[in-house]
Design a protein around this motif. Structure first.
Motif, PDB file in Angstrom:
ATOM      1  N   GLY A  90      -5.432 -13.327  -4.975  1.00  0.00           N
ATOM      2  CA  GLY A  90      -5.588 -12.568  -3.739  1.00  0.00           C
ATOM      3  C   GLY A  90      -4.291 -12.182  -3.057  1.00  0.00           C
ATOM      4  N   MET A  91      -3.164 -12.738  -3.496  1.00  0.00           N
ATOM      5  CA  MET A  91      -1.878 -12.337  -2.931  1.00  0.00           C
ATOM      6  C   MET A  91      -1.577 -10.907  -3.365  1.00  0.00           C
ATOM      7  SD  MET A  91       1.678 -14.356  -3.401  1.00  0.00           S
ATOM      8  CE  MET A  91       3.123 -13.404  -3.731  1.00  0.00           C
ATOM      9  N   LYS A  92      -0.978 -10.099  -2.483  1.00  0.00           N
ATOM     10  CA  LYS A  92      -0.653  -8.727  -2.891  1.00  0.00           C
ATOM     11  C   LYS A  92       0.749  -8.333  -2.470  1.00  0.00           C
ATOM     12  CE  LYS A  92      -2.589  -6.238   1.057  1.00  0.00           C
ATOM     13  NZ  LYS A  92      -3.595  -5.289   1.507  1.00  0.00           N
ATOM     14  N   PHE A  93       1.289  -7.364  -3.213  1.00  0.00           N
ATOM     15  CA  PHE A  93       2.576  -6.752  -2.893  1.00  0.00           C
ATOM     16  C   PHE A  93       2.349  -5.266  -2.757  1.00  0.00           C
ATOM     17  CE2 PHE A  93       6.421  -4.473  -4.024  1.00  0.00           C
ATOM     18  CZ  PHE A  93       7.336  -5.034  -3.141  1.00  0.00           C
ATOM     19  N   GLU A  94       2.794  -4.701  -1.643  1.00  0.00           N
ATOM     20  CA  GLU A  94       2.711  -3.265  -1.397  1.00  0.00           C
ATOM     21  C   GLU A  94       4.126  -2.747  -1.269  1.00  0.00           C
ATOM     22  OE1 GLU A  94      -1.001  -2.836   1.553  1.00  0.00           O
ATOM     23  OE2 GLU A  94       0.425  -4.417   2.115  1.00  0.00           O
ATOM     24  N   GLY A 106       9.333  -3.590   0.174  1.00  0.00           N
ATOM     25  CA  GLY A 106       7.908  -3.865   0.167  1.00  0.00           C
ATOM     26  C   GLY A 106       7.539  -5.065   1.014  1.00  0.00           C
ATOM     27  N   LEU A 107       6.252  -5.370   0.992  1.00  0.00           N
ATOM     28  CA  LEU A 107       5.673  -6.421   1.819  1.00  0.00           C
ATOM     29  C   LEU A 107       4.721  -7.274   0.995  1.00  0.00           C
ATOM     30  CD1 LEU A 107       4.919  -7.651   4.660  1.00  0.00           C
ATOM     31  CD2 LEU A 107       3.176  -5.850   4.790  1.00  0.00           C
ATOM     32  N   VAL A 108       4.864  -8.596   1.131  1.00  0.00           N
ATOM     33  CA  VAL A 108       3.952  -9.542   0.501  1.00  0.00           C
ATOM     34  C   VAL A 108       2.915  -9.967   1.531  1.00  0.00           C
ATOM     35  CG1 VAL A 108       3.721 -11.873  -0.469  1.00  0.00           C
ATOM     36  CG2 VAL A 108       5.645 -10.431  -1.150  1.00  0.00           C
ATOM     37  N   THR A 109       1.643  -9.948   1.130  1.00  0.00           N
ATOM     38  CA  THR A 109       0.572 -10.486   1.963  1.00  0.00           C
ATOM     39  C   THR A 109      -0.125 -11.568   1.150  1.00  0.00           C
ATOM     40  OG1 THR A 109       0.264  -8.332   3.018  1.00  0.00           O
ATOM     41  CG2 THR A 109      -1.521  -9.941   3.278  1.00  0.00           C
ATOM     42  N   PHE A 110      -0.196 -12.774   1.724  1.00  0.00           N
ATOM     43  CA  PHE A 110      -0.821 -13.895   1.032  1.00  0.00           C
ATOM     44  C   PHE A 110      -2.337 -13.802   1.128  1.00  0.00           C
ATOM     45  CE2 PHE A 110       3.464 -15.240   2.148  1.00  0.00           C
ATOM     46  CZ  PHE A 110       3.927 -15.619   0.905  1.00  0.00           C
ATOM     47  N   GLY A 113      -4.184 -13.615   4.353  1.00  0.00           N
ATOM     48  CA  GLY A 113      -3.949 -12.453   5.214  1.00  0.00           C
ATOM     49  C   GLY A 113      -2.615 -12.481   5.942  1.00  0.00           C
ATOM     50  N   SER A 114      -1.882 -13.584   5.843  1.00  0.00           N
ATOM     51  CA  SER A 114      -0.581 -13.690   6.515  1.00  0.00           C
ATOM     52  C   SER A 114       0.518 -13.103   5.631  1.00  0.00           C
ATOM     53  CB  SER A 114      -0.259 -15.145   6.833  1.00  0.00           C
ATOM     54  OG  SER A 114       0.123 -15.836   5.652  1.00  0.00           O
ATOM     55  N   ASN A 115       1.670 -12.853   6.252  1.00  0.00           N
ATOM     56  CA  ASN A 115       2.831 -12.349   5.514  1.00  0.00           C
ATOM     57  C   ASN A 115       3.915 -13.408   5.390  1.00  0.00           C
ATOM     58  OD1 ASN A 115       1.941  -9.729   7.464  1.00  0.00           O
ATOM     59  ND2 ASN A 115       1.968  -9.430   5.265  1.00  0.00           N
ATOM     60  N   GLY A 116       3.567 -14.646   5.764  1.00  0.00           N
ATOM     61  CA  GLY A 116       4.537 -15.736   5.715  1.00  0.00           C
ATOM     62  C   GLY A 116       5.371 -15.775   6.984  1.00  0.00           C
ATOM     63  N   PHE A 117       6.116 -16.847   7.138  1.00  0.00           N
ATOM     64  CA  PHE A 117       7.019 -16.976   8.275  1.00  0.00           C
ATOM     65  C   PHE A 117       8.301 -17.617   7.796  1.00  0.00           C
ATOM     66  CE2 PHE A 117       8.870 -18.908  12.017  1.00  0.00           C
ATOM     67  CZ  PHE A 117       8.794 -17.858  12.910  1.00  0.00           C
ATOM     68  N   PRO A 118       9.444 -16.940   7.861  1.00  0.00           N
ATOM     69  CA  PRO A 118       9.542 -15.560   8.342  1.00  0.00           C
ATOM     70  C   PRO A 118       8.847 -14.588   7.400  1.00  0.00           C
ATOM     71  CG  PRO A 118      11.669 -16.305   7.474  1.00  0.00           C
ATOM     72  CD  PRO A 118      10.724 -17.481   7.404  1.00  0.00           C
ATOM     73  N   ARG A 119       8.547 -13.418   7.933  1.00  0.00           N
ATOM     74  CA  ARG A 119       7.789 -12.376   7.237  1.00  0.00           C
ATOM     75  C   ARG A 119       8.438 -12.014   5.895  1.00  0.00           C
ATOM     76  NH1 ARG A 119       4.041  -8.573   9.221  1.00  0.00           N
ATOM     77  NH2 ARG A 119       4.215  -6.514   8.273  1.00  0.00           N
ATOM     78  N   ASN A 120       7.631 -11.974   4.825  1.00  0.00           N
ATOM     79  CA  ASN A 120       8.104 -11.624   3.480  1.00  0.00           C
ATOM     80  C   ASN A 120       8.087 -10.111   3.306  1.00  0.00           C
ATOM     81  OD1 ASN A 120       8.496 -14.176   1.700  1.00  0.00           O
ATOM     82  ND2 ASN A 120       6.719 -14.584   3.002  1.00  0.00           N
ATOM     83  N   GLU A 121       9.006  -9.444   3.975  1.00  0.00           N
ATOM     84  CA  GLU A 121       9.124  -7.988   3.937  1.00  0.00           C
ATOM     85  C   GLU A 121      10.591  -7.643   3.826  1.00  0.00           C
ATOM     86  OE1 GLU A 121       7.518  -4.155   6.493  1.00  0.00           O
ATOM     87  OE2 GLU A 121       7.852  -6.035   7.558  1.00  0.00           O
ATOM     88  N   GLY A 122      10.893  -6.688   2.945  1.00  0.00           N
ATOM     89  CA  GLY A 122      12.278  -6.281   2.794  1.00  0.00           C
ATOM     90  C   GLY A 122      12.565  -5.796   1.400  1.00  0.00           C
ATOM     91  N   ARG A 132      15.748  -9.415   4.016  1.00  0.00           N
ATOM     92  CA  ARG A 132      14.640  -9.114   4.930  1.00  0.00           C
ATOM     93  C   ARG A 132      14.924  -7.822   5.688  1.00  0.00           C
ATOM     94  NH1 ARG A 132      11.366 -13.336   4.584  1.00  0.00           N
ATOM     95  NH2 ARG A 132      12.305 -15.348   4.186  1.00  0.00           N
ATOM     96  N   LYS A 133      13.891  -6.983   5.774  1.00  0.00           N
ATOM     97  CA  LYS A 133      14.032  -5.707   6.475  1.00  0.00           C
ATOM     98  C   LYS A 133      12.639  -5.141   6.705  1.00  0.00           C
ATOM     99  CE  LYS A 133      15.663  -1.026   5.926  1.00  0.00           C
ATOM    100  NZ  LYS A 133      16.070   0.039   5.068  1.00  0.00           N
ATOM    101  N   ARG A 134      12.372  -4.643   7.872  1.00  0.00           N
ATOM    102  CA  ARG A 134      11.089  -3.982   8.136  1.00  0.00           C
ATOM    103  C   ARG A 134      11.068  -2.666   7.363  1.00  0.00           C
ATOM    104  NH1 ARG A 134       7.011  -6.688  10.749  1.00  0.00           N
ATOM    105  NH2 ARG A 134       6.368  -4.738  11.664  1.00  0.00           N
ATOM    106  N   CYS A 135       9.948  -2.374   6.705  1.00  0.00           N
ATOM    107  CA  CYS A 135       9.854  -1.136   5.917  1.00  0.00           C
ATOM    108  C   CYS A 135       8.427  -0.575   5.963  1.00  0.00           C
ATOM    109  CB  CYS A 135      10.328  -1.368   4.491  1.00  0.00           C
ATOM    110  SG  CYS A 135       9.481  -2.702   3.616  1.00  0.00           S
ATOM    111  N   PRO A 136       7.892  -0.335   7.168  1.00  0.00           N
ATOM    112  CA  PRO A 136       6.511   0.127   7.272  1.00  0.00           C
ATOM    113  C   PRO A 136       6.246   1.460   6.562  1.00  0.00           C
ATOM    114  CG  PRO A 136       7.631   0.355   9.379  1.00  0.00           C
ATOM    115  CD  PRO A 136       8.537  -0.433   8.481  1.00  0.00           C
ATOM    116  N   GLU A 137       7.248   2.340   6.497  1.00  0.00           N
ATOM    117  CA  GLU A 137       7.054   3.639   5.839  1.00  0.00           C
ATOM    118  C   GLU A 137       6.867   3.477   4.332  1.00  0.00           C
ATOM    119  OE1 GLU A 137      11.049   2.338   5.620  1.00  0.00           O
ATOM    120  OE2 GLU A 137       9.913   2.656   7.461  1.00  0.00           O
ATOM    121  N   VAL A 138       7.548   2.518   3.729  1.00  0.00           N
ATOM    122  CA  VAL A 138       7.407   2.270   2.286  1.00  0.00           C
ATOM    123  C   VAL A 138       6.041   1.642   1.995  1.00  0.00           C
ATOM    124  CG1 VAL A 138       8.305   0.949   0.321  1.00  0.00           C
ATOM    125  CG2 VAL A 138       9.881   2.124   1.863  1.00  0.00           C
ATOM    126  N   VAL A 139       5.622   0.696   2.836  1.00  0.00           N
ATOM    127  CA  VAL A 139       4.315   0.056   2.668  1.00  0.00           C
ATOM    128  C   VAL A 139       3.210   1.101   2.806  1.00  0.00           C
ATOM    129  CG1 VAL A 139       2.716  -1.647   3.634  1.00  0.00           C
ATOM    130  CG2 VAL A 139       5.156  -2.188   3.424  1.00  0.00           C
TER     131      VAL A 139
END
Length: 156
Positions: A90-94, A106-110, A113-122, A132-139
């Motif tokens: 059920g874990m996904k990578f977008e 990209g972003l990992v979602t466990f 439904g969480s993204n981990g802490f700190p957030r697994n995005e970058g 680590r880096k926010r990348c909402p446009e890529v997701v």
């Protein structure tokens, strides 16, 4: 002299290979899987989508026997470009893929439904988060490409 770079689709049909692989779809004049098709490998892996010269290239959906799935862009048989990959648990990578690997933003979602802490995005390199880096446009792009791949396969 006229050179044909891409012979294109010349026929549609089905073929079962000696190893058990089955293909139903479009073919080019060289007898290669080319165009839109449905491929089932001996281990049960299924691919629906675009093929060029016998290889998964363009938009497609690949489902594995263990329940894992990838929806997105392919190039020369590899996950390559934007897409979404779900593991069997059920874990996904977008995000972005290169040469069949999680590679790029990209972003990992466990599975919870969480993204981990700190957030697994970058920025990921060979499946590992290296910056680590926010990348909402890529997701968002990965989600859109996955949706387009699914929609294309439903029209087949």
């Amino acid at each position: 002299m006229v050179e044909v770079v891409d012979p294109g689709v010349v026929k549609t049909g089905a073929y079962k290979y000696e190893d058990g692989t089955r293909y139903v779809g479009e073919w080019n004049s060289k007898g290669q899987k080319h165009g839109m098709g449905h491929l089932v490998l001996p281990d049960g892996t299924r691919y629906d989508g675009a093929l060029i010269g016998g290889l998964c290239s363009g938009l497609g959906v690949m489902a594995f026997p263990d329940g894992a799935k990838y929806e997105g862009e392919f190039m020369q048989g590899w996950f390559h470009g934007h897409g979404v990959f779900w593991r069997a648990d059920g874990m996904k990578f977008e995000g972005e893929f290169r040469g069949g690997r999680v590679w790029g933003l990209g972003l990992v979602t466990f599975s919870d439904g969480s993204n981990g802490f700190p957030r697994n995005e970058g920025f990921f390199q060979d499946c590992r988060l290296v910056r680590r880096k926010r990348c909402p446009e890529v997701v968002q792009r990965a989600q859109k490409v996955a949706y387009m791949a699914r929609a294309q396969c439903q029209q087949m």
